[in-house]
Design a protein around this motif. Structure first.
Motif, PDB file in Angstrom:
ATOM      1  N   GLY A 421     -36.215  27.274 -30.928  1.00 43.73           N
ATOM      2  CA  GLY A 421     -37.432  26.485 -30.766  1.00 43.73           C
ATOM      3  C   GLY A 421     -37.078  25.023 -30.594  1.00 43.73           C
ATOM      4  N   ASN A 422     -35.820  24.718 -30.898  1.00 48.05           N
ATOM      5  CA  ASN A 422     -35.296  23.356 -30.775  1.00 48.05           C
ATOM      6  C   ASN A 422     -34.526  23.165 -29.477  1.00 48.05           C
ATOM      7  N   LEU A 423     -34.694  24.096 -28.534  1.00 47.45           N
ATOM      8  CA  LEU A 423     -34.018  24.026 -27.245  1.00 47.45           C
ATOM      9  C   LEU A 423     -35.043  24.307 -26.154  1.00 47.45           C
ATOM     10  N   GLU A 424     -35.324  23.318 -25.324  1.00 50.58           N
ATOM     11  CA  GLU A 424     -36.287  23.469 -24.234  1.00 50.58           C
ATOM     12  C   GLU A 424     -35.689  22.859 -22.968  1.00 50.58           C
ATOM     13  N   VAL A 425     -36.404  22.996 -21.871  1.00 51.78           N
ATOM     14  CA  VAL A 425     -35.958  22.394 -20.620  1.00 51.78           C
ATOM     15  C   VAL A 425     -37.175  21.878 -19.867  1.00 51.78           C
TER      16      VAL A 425
END
Length: 675
Positions: A421-425
């Protein structure tokens, strides 16, 4: 226009005592220093050769007729070439005769020449076909006018039972395994066999040995579709040539006009210690004398670039939705099912036998893909959090044309910020003239002034940075109790401007809405109406809570810091950002959402799955839902509110945390990036 490769010249020593059998590779030159081999007292030389042998002398002599005597003054060099492959071994000849001052013969060197055509070929122009002797095959260049072959990490699993990623097998599993590899072709033309002692060898460096394997087809006409009926014989049909255990190996010379297919298998993704570039060499070896090793006389080489792992943003078309089923999330699961059915998408439910009560599908994994001109497939990145859902990515997703990769950290180094949830693009953006057509990866870390704060583990950060094509941006998320950037930001598609909007949680927008309700005479309206009375709080009571307001002023400062970073790093303006009315409260010294966090949503095309906020009702309708619909419907988006209060919000998560989406790859090809 492709720049031609530098001319290959091979230095050759003449021997006036013994005739020499010499292999000459067409398109190269044999370079002979004539003084070096001249007998003592030599003053002149002459040259004689077969009709298909060409030579010239530098510096150019005054007399050039065959057998003309030419002075050895000026340190002359003889350059020998052949333009046609030999029909038989040693079928051509060149001789050099040396003379003294009075023209008496002092010695004669004889070369028996065998000419061969030889090229190790790859898809250097990235059109899905292996062309012959591309001049740029030995280097890599980014961009639409770039060059260089591409290699996939063979991280899927062709075997469904007792499966492992194919990179863990040092053999070809099935015929379908070949499409995950890159075709490399050895093309030769020449006599039926090479002169005695000559041979071909393929080799890699020690540095590349852990990144690549090479298999050979035993048929000169092998292709991706050959030998479909030979199930069970792949290891014999495609023997291993190069690996970490075998850096160099002789390969057959077939004779005549022939080609031999090799299949190159990538074994690892680019990472901190690996730039993704791999070189494979093919050399012609010449015998020297019995008891001594052969020496290389010609080397052809090709370069591959490992395909990076690529994430997909919310603006990419969804394919499949993933969610967990637990004993207490029936209402949530029902809302997700209805939304997925409405969007006509696939739904994959992970049941309790697999999730063991771990409902946080977003936190366990991130979907991405790898791509090349000839093939591509989805690849799941497994987070190092390793909760009770840890077996799902490997056991349920890894399979044919579905890859798996993970980065493991020491247990004492893993924190909540390692959940994905702490990794997006981001969607594609342009920043100060620099294009990011695949978007930019976003991660949450500790604020620079708090070195003791929680951070995403370094092995994962190193992996993400090494992919290069989605240049990461670090945001500040350690102020949150859970610490995930999806708690304060998301992206939704839009029909105008940059094609999307950035959604940010905004306590200021929340207080503006609640003050508006107070001023409109709705101060007695209750938050969490319809839930247990212990949660009830009126608008007026909320506005009078000075401690809550102070907490949210701090949160707004944290979000504003991220807002400025996102504007700068993604090239955004204020009109590209929508502030959502969300308040936070303090728990254990950090922030958590006060009511279901509206920004923590699932985006399925034009349909949004948003946590039902249970806001104060005005004229029978939740004021927070009304505000969300007003903000989103102007973009042509439909808000679908999903009740996650008991099964997710109370456990410090929301709709996005409890779901995941596999999306279509970008149309843009990563190798066309200007780097």
């Amino acid at each position: 226009m492709a720049k031609p490769r530098q001319e290959y010249q091979r230095t050759l020593r003449l021997d006036t005592e013994n005739a020499q059998s010499v292999v000459h590779v067409i398109s190269t030159k044999l370079r002979v220093n004539l003084n070096r081999a001249a007998p003592p007292r030599s003053k002149f030389f002459s040259v004689k050769c077969s009709s298909n042998v060409r030579y010239n002398i530098s510096p150019s002599p005054l007399e050039t007729a065959p057998l003309a005597l030419i002075s050895l003054n000026g340190d002359p060099v003889l350059l020998i070439t052949m333009e046609e492959a030999s029909v038989f071994e040693n079928d051509s000849k060149l001789s050099v005769q040396y003379y003294a001052e009075k023209k008496e013969v002092l010695g004669r060197a004889v070369l028996h020449l065998t000419a061969i055509e030889l090229s190790l070929d790859v898809d250097a122009d990235r059109d899905g076909k292996v062309e012959k002797n591309n001049p740029n095959k030995g280097s890599w260049k980014w961009g639409p006018k770039g060059h260089g072959a591409i290699l996939l990490t063979n991280c899927d699993a062709e075997r469904k039972y007792g499966k492992k990623p194919d990179i863990e097998h040092d053999f070809v599993n099935k015929i379908s395994d070949l499409k995950d590899m890159s075709l490399m072709v050895l093309r030769t033309k020449g006599p039926a066999k090479l002169p005695e002692g000559y041979k071909l060898t393929m080799h890699i460096s020690q540095g590349d040995a852990w990144s690549v394997r090479v298999f050979r087809s035993k048929s000169s006409e092998a292709s991706y579709h050959t030998f479909r009926s030979l199930f069970g014989f792949f290891e014999k049909r495609y023997p291993l040539v190069l690996s970490s255990e075998e850096l160099s190996k002789e390969v057959p010379y077939l004779g005549g006009t022939a080609s031999m297919d090799f299949f190159v298998e990538g074994l690892r993704f680019p990472d901190k210690d690996f730039d993704g570039l791999i070189t494979i060499n093919l050399s012609v070896l010449e015998p020297v004398a019995s008891g001594f090793p052969e020496t290389p006389i010609f080397t052809d080489r090709v370069v591959f670039k490992m395909a990076p792992w690529i994430m997909t943003p919310n603006t990419q078309k969804p394919i499949e939705v993933f969610v967990c089923s637990t004993k207490d999330n029936y209402q949530f699961l029902k809302g997700i099912r209805n939304l997925v059915q409405k969007c006509e998408l696939k739904l994959k439910v992970c049941y309790e036998y697999m999730n063991r009560g771990d409902r946080w599908m977003q936190d366990e994994l991130e979907f991405g893909y790898i791509d090349s001109p000839h093939h591509g497939f989805p690849v799941v990145l497994d987070s190092p959090r390793d909760g009770r859902l840890k077996d799902f990515p490997y056991e349920e997703l890894l399979g044919p044309d579905f890859g798996y990769v993970t980065r493991m950290a020491h247990d004492d180094m893993v924190s909540s910020l390692d959940s994905f949830g702490n990794l997006e693009v981001s969607p594609p953006v342009t920043v100060d003239g620099t294009n990011y057509p695949l978007g930019r990866i976003l991660i949450g870390v500790a604020f620079p002034t708090t070195p003791q704060g929680r951070n995403m583990t370094q092995v994962v950060q190193d992996f993400l940075w090494a992919q290069k094509v989605q240049n990461p941006v670090a945001l500040y998320s350690d102020w949150l109790l859970v610490g995930h950037i999806d708690e304060f930001m998301s992206f939704v598609p839009a029909p105008d401007r940059k094609g999307f909007r950035l959604l940010l949680a905004s306590p200021d927008a929340g207080y503006k809405l609640f003050r508006g309700l107070h001023n409109g005479g709705h101060g007695e309206a209750k938050m969490f109406d319809g839930l247990d009375e212990k949660y009830h709080i009126t608008v007026d009571e909320l506005l009078k809570d000075e401690n809550l307001e102070n907490q949210n002023n701090y949160v707004q400062n944290c979000i504003d810091w991220n807002r400025d970073v996102l504007k700068r790093e993604l090239g955004l303006e204020d009109d590209d950002i929508i502030d959502l009315p969300i308040l936070f409260t303090e728990e254990r010294g950090r922030a958590v959402a006060f009511y279901p966090d509206l920004v923590n949503m699932i985006v399925l095309g034009k349909n949004l799955g948003i946590p039902k906020p249970f806001g104060p009702k005005v004229n029978g309708r939740c004021a927070l839902e009304t505000e969300m619909c007003s903000l989103m419907e102007g973009l042509g988006l439909t808000c679908n509110f999903i009740d996650d209060f008991a099964s997710y919000h109370k456990l410090l998560g929301e709709v996005h945390c409890g779901s995941n989406v596999r999306r279509e790859p970008f149309d843009f090809k990563w190798w066309n990036l200007e780097m």
